[in-house]
Write an enzyme that holds these catalytic residues in place. Structure first.
Site, PDB file in Angstrom:
ATOM      1  N   SER A  92      -9.767   5.809  -0.997  1.00  0.00           N
ATOM      2  CA  SER A  92      -8.599   5.439   0.010  1.00  0.00           C
ATOM      3  C   SER A  92      -9.376   4.622   1.062  1.00  0.00           C
ATOM      4  O   SER A  92     -10.072   3.616   0.894  1.00  0.00           O
ATOM      5  CB  SER A  92      -8.084   6.651   0.275  1.00  0.00           C
ATOM      6  OG  SER A  92      -6.925   6.174   1.107  1.00  0.00           O
ATOM      7  N   HIS A 133      -0.792   8.049  -4.533  1.00  0.00           N
ATOM      8  CA  HIS A 133      -2.076   7.887  -4.133  1.00  0.00           C
ATOM      9  C   HIS A 133      -2.861   9.021  -4.174  1.00  0.00           C
ATOM     10  O   HIS A 133      -4.207   8.832  -4.160  1.00  0.00           O
ATOM     11  CB  HIS A 133      -1.797   7.507  -2.564  1.00  0.00           C
ATOM     12  CG  HIS A 133      -2.901   7.530  -1.583  1.00  0.00           C
ATOM     13  ND1 HIS A 133      -3.711   6.106  -2.016  1.00  0.00           N
ATOM     14  CD2 HIS A 133      -3.443   7.927  -0.657  1.00  0.00           C
ATOM     15  CE1 HIS A 133      -4.543   5.935  -1.315  1.00  0.00           C
ATOM     16  NE2 HIS A 133      -4.604   7.170  -0.225  1.00  0.00           N
TER      17      HIS A 133
END
Length: 822
Positions: A672, A791
């Site tokens: 991320s 995610h």
């Protein structure tokens, strides 16, 4: 008191499975910790999940009143306008045939080059999977009241080999205290997914507060909740009401609340009224893709008819509303509305209400009741956070705040009488410190029991707890604090309505998690003023068995000096007395953003896949994180992002200078925002590393704010459509690939098709560009994209084990043989 409901961190499933449920279910999507994994497997396109809302009967499986999905994967919110001059814009189309063909071809090439983890001779996959599905894991629980016999009702979310998607189940406290609790299945998510043909991923529940539920038997038990389920792990969820008495979904035909797939926020005002924000069509979402409006939705009515009671601006990150009921602490009911102006700034409005004000307008109890007072704007800095405890408003500061000639420093955690503040203003109030920062300490979180506030603090990146007691006369006094240690400590109130008992969970890099039943009323200081765990621990409930061989391992905290002279800490886990000749495969994990702190925790995947094989594991506490409070984070914002990268490089160079490793034995990993860190290490210092794993990354900083939730992170990085691009370009890995460079280190990039937070375009376009430029060059680039996972990257344990082993085997192999930097 976190700041990142849509932050771009991601959790290791191994971490989530070993941490308290109250933390795992609420922070897994928004925090990044070491050992994070992005899971990958070959699945049909998400388009195959298309269905409609349906009703089901339950035979022997608890899946009544199920939910089914609709296809939104090709919605325009998934991509920016494709430019005819951009050769990589087609990769923004998440599920176009061309994009999926690219991903599937890359997956095949990756497995062909690196091997299939499930059949690898290393056995990493089998060992990691066994740890993720071990029956020895601690079943962290949450209390939902008491049953008719007065037994505490405990709920648990559980995954194992038979239920990779999960069971939601319950037991009693007396049973939980035993070695083999008796569990009753409430919802079988695997059966629900099979029945509906949807790969459901659990995203948590919002409970109907017992104090505002007339059917709770005088507050005895929770009777309803709002359940959020995600299609394939995306942030967008389906909302459905669940009855905890009948243990069944409540259908819309029966008056149940239900909403289709969206990034919805919802909470109960009262049993029959919700505060809700969702995608209601044009202008209902912000530029970041989150709710822009708040509606009050009354049971039995159409949500489209629900009144809009609050609205923000399109440029806001999000808006929201909630009710905090402090009557059980002899306080009041406060109704709060807020606008998230940026990722780190909010404006709050608060009013004190009665229970009747929370009911439906036509409710008989509402008749004859005066209208509630007007909302009062809360006069605190925009970057402050507020909550309520009893009659106090609690304020966490991210910048210095001067009130009536007194300045409270950034990082402080304060309390003030709420009524005085709201009616008389900030200047007439007296404030108290729950925490006052120093150069080495920072406030991280707090837990509230009925009469105690337990404050979690980091002291030089070591956990400690501070205890405050609410007295009968209303004062709030410091009781004591324990000594900071290299360990992780999590606390969670068992039932603040009922008393001061709390769950206490501890672990460290080499010590498995242990769950204790504790009671704040037992807190006592010893002769030198410290509080020991033994004073408040009532009993040890559960312990995670050792998931890997940690014998002979030591943990050290070290410091090094960054380019600008700043001392930067890091943790090292290695064999005691290891030979310092640079030969040890060394893995450095980093994040450095969004004020998220890294620190000691038990991560079985790191132990199994790296430490047991003789590797060294390192966590880098670089600027941009929250290890030393807001100032540590703010030191690396926007144009100062280079400070994060300089800190990370300094740690890696320190490891090399100490002969722990050398460049060809040094691997690095991040996901991320940590993926952006990895991308920059790849283009800035290709000479320094032997392998890189770059997971669910941001890489194209020119486009990031136009893709999915990217606009919400401009407070962290800057706006590339302004002069900010002058500095953003310098740390946009996509724009800094050097075609003249003959060698780059081996890199594995991973992402998820269902990631609706950080767009998969970033990883796709970076890989495609590297391949386009690498003809005739030594640029080993591998790419794997999961169709599921969101995610967080993981839809179930098998996927987690697959990608964990793929990444660790890739890094260990690359660092265990001479090659790249000889």
């Amino acid at each position: 008191m976190g700041y990142g409901y849509n932050s771009i961190g991601f959790f290791s499933q191994a971490v989530i499975m070993s941490m308290p449920q109250h933390l795992a279910t609420t922070t897994a999507a928004m925090a990044a910790l070491a050992g994070a994994i992005v899971t990958v497997a070959l699945f049909p396109s998400a388009r195959a999940f298309t269905a409609s809302f349906a009703r089901h009967t339950a035979g022997s499986v608890r899946v009544k009143g199920g939910i089914a999905a609709s296809n939104t994967a090709n919605d325009s919110s998934y991509s920016s306008a494709a430019s005819g001059t951009d050769p990589y814009a087609w990769l923004e189309e998440v599920e176009s045939e061309e994009s999926l063909a690219f991903a599937m071809s890359a997956n095949d090439a990756c497995i062909k080059a690196l091997g299939d983890p499930e059949t690898s001779f290393t056995g990493t996959y089998e060992r990691v999977l066994a740890s993720l599905q071990s029956d020895g894991r601690i079943p962290h629980v949450r209390k939902y009241g008491t049953d008719e016999e007065g037994e505490d009702i405990l709920f648990n979310f559980w995954k194992d080999s038979s239920n990779p998607k999960s069971l939601w189940r319950r037991t009693t406290l007396s049973s939980f205290r035993g070695e083999d609790p008796e569990w009753v299945t409430v919802l079988d998510l695997d059966a629900l997914a099979k029945m509906e043909g949807v790969s459901w991923v659990w995203k948590g529940t919002s409970l109907l507060p017992r104090a505002r539920d007339p059917l709770s038997d005088n507050g005895r038990r929770v009777t309803r909740c709002l359940m959020s389920l995600s299609r394939g792990g995306a942030d967008a969820t389906f909302l459905k009401e669940f009855d905890l008495v009948t243990e069944d979904f409540v259908s819309p035909e029966e008056g149940g609340f239900a909403l289709p797939e969206a990034k919805t926020r919802a909470s109960y005002r009262s049993r029959d009224v919700l505060s809700i924000g969702s995608d209601f069509g044009p202008d209902s979402l912000t530029d970041s893709g989150y709710p822009r409006t708040v509606r009050e939705w009354v049971r039995g009515t159409e949500v489209e008819d629900a009144s809009v009671v609050f609205q923000g601006e399109k440029s806001d990150v999000s808006v929201g509303a909630y009710v905090t009921d402090q009557r059980f602490r002899n306080g009041s009911i406060y109704e709060v509305r807020y606008r998230s102006l940026t990722f780190y700034t909010k404006k709050y409005w608060v009013r004190k209400v009665s229970y009747e004000h929370l009911l439906a307008p036509d409710d008989i109890m509402r008749q004859g009741v005066d209208e509630p007072p007007e909302f009062v704007s809360v006069d605190v800095p925009d970057d402050a956070g507020i909550t309520f405890f009893a009659n106090y408003m609690l304020i966490s500061l991210r910048s210095d705040w001067t009130v009536a000639s007194k300045t409270f420093p950034s990082g402080s955690f304060l309390y003030v009488d709420a009524e005085t503040f709201l009616s008389g203003g900030k200047d007439v109030c007296e404030y108290g410190f729950l925490f006052e920062p120093t150069e080495t300490t920072s406030f991280k979180a707090y837990t509230a029991t009925r009469n105690y506030i337990i404050v979690k603090v980091l002291d030089t990146v070591k956990d400690k707890l501070m205890f405050y007691k609410l007295h009968d006369h209303g004062s709030l006094d410091f009781v004591g604090a324990n000594t900071a240690k290299i360990r992780a400590v999590h606390t969670g109130a068992i039932d603040p309505y009922d008393g001061d008992a709390f769950w206490l969970t501890t672990s460290s890099y080499t010590q498995p998690s242990t769950l204790y039943y504790a009671d704040a009323t037992g807190v006592e200081r010893d002769a030198i003023g410290n509080v020991s765990d033994s004073s408040y621990v009532v009993e040890k409930l559960k312990s995670l068995p050792s998931m890997y061989d940690s014998e002979g391992l030591i943990v050290e905290q070290r410091f090094t000096t960054s380019k600008d002279g700043t001392e930067v800490p890091y943790f090292v886990v290695c064999k005691d007395g290891m030979t310092l000749d640079g030969s040890s495969p060394t893995l450095v994990y980093g994040y450095g953003g969004f004020e998220i702190s890294l620190g000691p925790k038990y991560i079985s995947t790191v132990g199994l896949a790296w430490l047991e094989r003789g590797g060294v594991y390192v966590e880098a506490n670089i600027r941009g994180g929250g290890e030393f409070g807001p100032k540590w984070h703010q030191a690396a914002l926007k144009k100062n992002r280079n400070k994060s990268y300089e800190d990370f490089i300094a740690i890696c160079e320190d490891l090399i200078s100490r002969k722990v490793c050398k460049p060809q034995t040094l691997a690095i990993r991040g996901g991320s925002n940590g993926g952006l860190l990895m991308g920059n290490m790849y283009v800035m210092r290709p000479d320094l590393f032997g392998a890189i794993h770059c997971a669910v990354p941001l890489l194209d900083m020119k486009k990031y704010n136009k893709l999915l939730a990217g606009a919400s992170w401009q407070a962290e990085y800057g706006n590339p459509d302004t002069e900010d691009w002058d500095y953003l370009e310098s740390y946009s890995p996509f724009h800094n690939i050097d075609p003249s460079n003959d060698k780059y280190p081996p890199i594995l990039l991973t992402t998820s098709t269902r990631d609706d937070r950080v767009h998969p375009y970033h990883a796709r376009a970076m890989v495609k560009k590297l391949w386009d430029l690498s003809d005739g060059k030594d640029w080993p680039v591998y790419y794997y994209e999961n169709v599921e996972g969101g995610h967080g990257g993981a839809a179930d344990s098998k996927q987690s084990a697959f990608m964990t082993s793929l990444a660790y085997d890739f890094m260990f192999d690359a660092c265990s043989k001479d090659g790249f930097n000889d």
